[in-house]
Enzyme design. Structure first.
Site, PDB file in Angstrom:
ATOM      1  N   CYS A  37       0.809  -1.269  -0.083  1.00  0.00           N
ATOM      2  CA  CYS A  37      -0.013  -0.040  -0.167  1.00  0.00           C
ATOM      3  C   CYS A  37       0.816   1.186   0.099  1.00  0.00           C
ATOM      4  CB  CYS A  37      -0.844   0.011   1.386  1.00  0.00           C
ATOM      5  SG  CYS A  37      -2.006   1.443   1.556  1.00  0.00           S
ATOM      6  N   PRO A  38       0.550   2.197  -0.747  1.00  0.00           N
ATOM      7  CA  PRO A  38      -0.575   2.445  -1.843  1.00  0.00           C
ATOM      8  C   PRO A  38      -0.587   1.909  -3.140  1.00  0.00           C
ATOM      9  CG  PRO A  38       0.451   4.484  -1.552  1.00  0.00           C
ATOM     10  CD  PRO A  38       1.321   3.534  -0.646  1.00  0.00           C
TER      11      PRO A  38
END
Length: 76
Positions: free
Chosen positions: A14-15
């Protein structure tokens, strides 16, 4: 489920899976289905929020042998 396009986000954290998904969705035609292959567990929650904010449709989430396969239909 059969996808029109596949995006490999294997090993990304993430992201990045959502960032790459957004970029790929800009490249495909409305109504087409994108399969995202990821390993980051956070994608399961993030994709729901992302679809809600973008109007794209989350069709399915499958997990098999440490891989998460998500299917999203691009909105028109």
């Amino acid at each position: 489920m059969k996808a029109d396009e596949t995006l490999d986000c294997y090993g990304l954290m993430c992201p990045m899976p959502i960032f790459k998904t957004a970029g790929k969705m800009n490249e495909i035609a409305p109504g087409k289905i994108l399969e995202i292959i990821a390993t980051d567990e956070g994608i399961k929650k993030d994709i729901v929020s992302w679809c809600n904010s973008t109007g794209n449709e989350l069709l399915e989430i499958n997990e098999e042998e440490g891989e998460i396969h998500l299917f999203v239909r691009k909105s028109s």
